[in-house]
Design a protein around this motif. Structure first.
Motif, PDB file in Angstrom:
ATOM      1  N   LEU A  93       0.866  -1.181   0.000  1.00 18.72           N
ATOM      2  CA  LEU A  93       0.000   0.000   0.000  1.00 18.72           C
ATOM      3  C   LEU A  93       0.899   1.226   0.000  1.00 18.72           C
ATOM      4  CD1 LEU A  93      -3.141  -0.539   2.249  1.00 18.72           C
ATOM      5  CD2 LEU A  93      -3.027  -0.138  -0.207  1.00 18.72           C
ATOM      6  N   ALA A  94       1.307   1.631  -1.183  1.00 13.71           N
ATOM      7  CA  ALA A  94       2.355   2.643  -1.310  1.00 13.71           C
ATOM      8  C   ALA A  94       1.883   4.044  -0.941  1.00 13.71           C
ATOM      9  CB  ALA A  94       2.899   2.633  -2.738  1.00 13.71           C
ATOM     10  N   ASN A  95       0.648   4.377  -1.269  1.00 17.33           N
ATOM     11  CA  ASN A  95       0.175   5.758  -1.082  1.00 17.33           C
ATOM     12  C   ASN A  95      -1.255   5.770  -0.553  1.00 17.33           C
ATOM     13  OD1 ASN A  95       2.502   7.250  -2.278  1.00 17.33           O
ATOM     14  ND2 ASN A  95       1.924   6.081  -4.092  1.00 17.33           N
ATOM     15  N   TYR A  96      -1.422   5.188   0.639  1.00 16.63           N
ATOM     16  CA  TYR A  96      -2.786   5.137   1.170  1.00 16.63           C
ATOM     17  C   TYR A  96      -2.859   5.622   2.618  1.00 16.63           C
ATOM     18  CZ  TYR A  96      -7.640   3.629   1.247  1.00 16.63           C
ATOM     19  OH  TYR A  96      -9.015   3.614   1.321  1.00 16.63           O
ATOM     20  N   GLY A  97      -1.889   6.420   3.021  1.00 10.92           N
ATOM     21  CA  GLY A  97      -1.996   7.105   4.309  1.00 10.92           C
ATOM     22  C   GLY A  97      -2.599   8.475   4.053  1.00 10.92           C
ATOM     23  N   ILE A  98      -3.919   8.561   3.995  1.00  9.68           N
ATOM     24  CA  ILE A  98      -4.607   9.759   3.500  1.00  9.68           C
ATOM     25  C   ILE A  98      -5.247  10.540   4.650  1.00  9.68           C
ATOM     26  CG2 ILE A  98      -6.347  10.635   1.910  1.00  9.68           C
ATOM     27  CD1 ILE A  98      -5.974   8.101   0.268  1.00  9.68           C
ATOM     28  N   TYR A  99      -4.885  11.807   4.726  1.00 15.43           N
ATOM     29  CA  TYR A  99      -5.377  12.702   5.778  1.00 15.43           C
ATOM     30  C   TYR A  99      -5.870  14.001   5.143  1.00 15.43           C
ATOM     31  CZ  TYR A  99      -3.022   9.623   9.125  1.00 15.43           C
ATOM     32  OH  TYR A  99      -2.640   8.543   9.871  1.00 15.43           O
ATOM     33  N   TYR A 100      -6.499  14.842   5.987  1.00 11.07           N
ATOM     34  CA  TYR A 100      -6.997  16.156   5.554  1.00 11.07           C
ATOM     35  C   TYR A 100      -6.785  17.129   6.715  1.00 11.07           C
ATOM     36  CZ  TYR A 100      -9.334  13.066   2.286  1.00 11.07           C
ATOM     37  OH  TYR A 100      -9.579  12.092   1.351  1.00 11.07           O
ATOM     38  N   VAL A 101      -6.343  18.348   6.396  1.00  4.23           N
ATOM     39  CA  VAL A 101      -6.180  19.322   7.475  1.00  4.23           C
ATOM     40  C   VAL A 101      -7.556  19.840   7.903  1.00  4.23           C
ATOM     41  CG1 VAL A 101      -3.839  20.005   6.890  1.00  4.23           C
ATOM     42  CG2 VAL A 101      -5.763  21.188   5.798  1.00  4.23           C
ATOM     43  N   ARG A 102      -7.689  20.080   9.189  1.00  2.61           N
ATOM     44  CA  ARG A 102      -8.959  20.588   9.709  1.00  2.61           C
ATOM     45  C   ARG A 102      -9.148  22.070   9.396  1.00  2.61           C
ATOM     46  NH1 ARG A 102     -10.867  16.661  13.313  1.00  2.61           N
ATOM     47  NH2 ARG A 102      -9.287  15.175  14.038  1.00  2.61           N
ATOM     48  N   ARG A 103      -8.022  22.762   9.188  1.00  4.80           N
ATOM     49  CA  ARG A 103      -8.045  24.177   8.811  1.00  4.80           C
ATOM     50  C   ARG A 103      -6.740  24.460   8.073  1.00  4.80           C
ATOM     51  NH1 ARG A 103      -6.771  23.147  13.743  1.00  4.80           N
ATOM     52  NH2 ARG A 103      -8.966  22.984  14.338  1.00  4.80           N
ATOM     53  N   PRO A 104      -6.684  25.476   7.211  1.00  5.31           N
ATOM     54  CA  PRO A 104      -5.435  25.759   6.492  1.00  5.31           C
ATOM     55  C   PRO A 104      -4.272  25.947   7.459  1.00  5.31           C
ATOM     56  CG  PRO A 104      -7.250  27.020   5.559  1.00  5.31           C
ATOM     57  CD  PRO A 104      -7.779  26.379   6.808  1.00  5.31           C
ATOM     58  N   VAL A 105      -3.096  25.410   7.078  1.00 13.08           N
ATOM     59  CA  VAL A 105      -1.971  25.449   7.996  1.00 13.08           C
ATOM     60  C   VAL A 105      -0.657  25.409   7.226  1.00 13.08           C
ATOM     61  CG1 VAL A 105      -1.904  22.920   8.252  1.00 13.08           C
ATOM     62  CG2 VAL A 105      -1.026  24.374  10.100  1.00 13.08           C
ATOM     63  N   ALA A 106       0.357  26.068   7.777  1.00 10.07           N
ATOM     64  CA  ALA A 106       1.709  25.968   7.228  1.00 10.07           C
ATOM     65  C   ALA A 106       2.358  24.704   7.772  1.00 10.07           C
ATOM     66  CB  ALA A 106       2.529  27.189   7.626  1.00 10.07           C
ATOM     67  N   PHE A 107       2.917  23.901   6.869  1.00 11.26           N
ATOM     68  CA  PHE A 107       3.460  22.600   7.268  1.00 11.26           C
ATOM     69  C   PHE A 107       4.704  22.305   6.447  1.00 11.26           C
ATOM     70  CE2 PHE A 107       3.597  17.929   6.839  1.00 11.26           C
ATOM     71  CZ  PHE A 107       3.590  17.550   8.177  1.00 11.26           C
ATOM     72  N   HIS A 108       5.854  22.266   7.089  1.00  4.42           N
ATOM     73  CA  HIS A 108       7.132  21.952   6.438  1.00  4.42           C
ATOM     74  C   HIS A 108       7.328  22.770   5.155  1.00  4.42           C
ATOM     75  CE1 HIS A 108       8.635  18.488   8.873  1.00  4.42           C
ATOM     76  NE2 HIS A 108       7.366  18.498   9.263  1.00  4.42           N
ATOM     77  N   GLY A 109       7.014  24.064   5.264  1.00  3.26           N
ATOM     78  CA  GLY A 109       7.275  24.971   4.157  1.00  3.26           C
ATOM     79  C   GLY A 109       6.186  25.058   3.116  1.00  3.26           C
ATOM     80  N   VAL A 110       5.058  24.372   3.322  1.00  5.28           N
ATOM     81  CA  VAL A 110       3.963  24.387   2.343  1.00  5.28           C
ATOM     82  C   VAL A 110       2.677  24.779   3.061  1.00  5.28           C
ATOM     83  CG1 VAL A 110       2.561  22.953   0.793  1.00  5.28           C
ATOM     84  CG2 VAL A 110       5.044  22.647   0.884  1.00  5.28           C
ATOM     85  N   TRP A 111       1.872  25.587   2.381  1.00  5.89           N
ATOM     86  CA  TRP A 111       0.580  25.978   2.936  1.00  5.89           C
ATOM     87  C   TRP A 111      -0.452  24.935   2.518  1.00  5.89           C
ATOM     88  CZ3 TRP A 111      -0.935  29.217   6.557  1.00  5.89           C
ATOM     89  CH2 TRP A 111      -2.292  29.571   6.646  1.00  5.89           C
TER      90      TRP A 111
END
Length: 414
Positions: A288-306
């Motif tokens: 399962l190469a790409n199935y750790g799927i999440y969503y932010v609860r509100r916009p956030v800056a994370f490791h240099g990306v909005w």
């Protein structure tokens, strides 16, 4: 100069890396490298017009997996942004089960799964695997050739999981057909989702009418009081997640073993345990190469990306492994999970030990019955099924000395 989080919304995004292309299955390394050049968080498409942030950095991945305040598993806000016929909806749409729940609901669902799987004793599971291997070797043994994907890994897992879930052997083709189409995420995904959903609905209807010694019956009678709908979607999750990825883990491990003659020779004489090969696959070729799927609860800056709301944030277990230095697995502890293929945090896989037992027993039993498996196609020429979520071989053809079903190999006891 430090960019303020609010300003990142206006930064031009790089071109999306298209994980739905056929080329991704053939050479995922190239796609993961393209994502990694964008930083810890890359920009990709899971299907045409379905963008996602993809995590390719271990530290960033752990931050997602352990931060329940920022990240949610609930996809319903995202669902409203994609067409009804999107090929990835079958794998990503919300259902009332452990995968798509947060907080107390997640704990309730997860607890029921742990409770019913805890009732599956290791010796019982081992016996189910042994019987399935014996049956399949009886079919392929006299031929002297087989496809270890279509003739062994997939039917074996269908036999074992149908047995655990209270379905007859004859239903294996329905399970394989529906789950396979859905996981590929292509033109047939919607059909596959409908086929598999009907398969589960038929199962729950049968168990509602008449209980058995099986997992769905135990879920229906669990003290948590799950509704019939909740049981249906718990089974939809566990049966699908159990069958497809475990069959892929089995075939990927067999491929890695048979593709290395030294590895195979030491494995068959007992000098190197099967678990070494399984751990190596989980590090570098996770099913399962790409199935750790999440969503932010509100916009956030994370490791240099909005990160924006209603856009999937995908922890790429495949990228984390395939981009890591390929260290020798000699001396790794069997429970080494630095690959993160089991996930981490609240949503880590609750049935890891069952999965490992299934795969290792199947390989050990097969190589006892057929100790001279010889791959027909070099490993670098094997082909892989398309789809953004999985790493799945199309076939693994082998030759071996024909064996009569009546010939019991040395050391094998049924």
């Amino acid at each position: 100069m430090t960019t303020r989080p609010a300003d990142r919304r206006n930064v031009a995004r790089p071109m999306a890396v298209r994980l739905w292309e056929d080329g991704f299955a053939a050479d995922p390394h190239r796609y993961y490298q393209a994502l990694q050049t964008q930083g810890p968080v890359g920009w990709a498409e899971l299907a045409p017009g379905v963008p996602a942030y993809v995590i390719t950095d271990r530290r960033a991945a752990l931050d997602v997996l352990h931060d329940e305040e920022t990240f949610s598993h609930d996809p319903r806000a995202w669902e409203s942004t994609v067409p009804d016929d999107s090929p990835v909806l079958g794998m990503m749409r919300w259902r009332p089960n452990a995968l798509f729940a947060d907080g107390a609901a997640h704990v309730r669902y997860r607890t029921t799964l742990i409770d019913v799987f805890d009732l599956v004793e290791p010796h019982d599971l081992r016996g189910r695997v042994h019987r399935a291997v014996r049956l399949l070797v009886g079919r392929i043994g006299p031929r002297g050739e087989a496809d270890l994907v279509g003739d062994f890994a997939e039917p074996l897992m269908a036999l074992v999981f149908n047995d655990l879930f209270g379905l007859p052997e004859s239903q294996g083709d329905r399970l394989h057909s529906g789950v396979g189409k859905m996981m590929e995420g292509g033109d047939r995904a919607t059909v596959g989702e409908a086929e598999y959903a009907q398969y589960v609905l038929d199962l729950i209807a049968a168990k509602t009418e008449r209980r058995g010694d099986d997992l769905p019956s135990r879920l229906l009678d669990h003290p948590a009081g799950l509704t019939r709908e909740e049981v249906t979607w718990q089974v939809f999750l566990t049966l699908g997640a159990g069958y497809g990825p475990t069959a892929n883990l089995l075939s990927n491990t067999l491929s890695r073993i048979l593709g290395n003659p030294l590895y195979y020779s030491t494995l068959t004489d007992g000098a190197r345990p099967v678990m070494d090969a399984v751990v190596e696959v989980l590090h570098h070729e996770t099913p399962l190469a790409n199935y750790g799927i999440y969503y932010v609860r509100r916009p956030v800056a994370f490791h240099g990306v909005w990160l924006r709301e209603a856009v999937p944030v995908v922890v790429s277990y495949g990228a984390l492994g395939i981009l890591a230095e390929r260290a020798d697995t000699e001396g790794r502890h069997p429970n080494d999970a630095s690959h993160l293929s089991w996930g981490a945090g609240a949503h880590a896989c609750p049935v890891k030990q069952h999965t490992l037992l299934l795969v290792t027993e199947a390989i050990e039993r097969l190589t006892q019955w057929l100790p001279d498996l010889d791959p027909v196609v070099p490993r670098d020429r094997l082909t892989w099924r398309p789809g953004p979520f999985h790493r799945s071989l199309t076939a693994l053809p082998v030759r071996f000395s024909p064996r009569s079903p009546a010939a019991e190999p040395s050391g094998v006891r049924s």
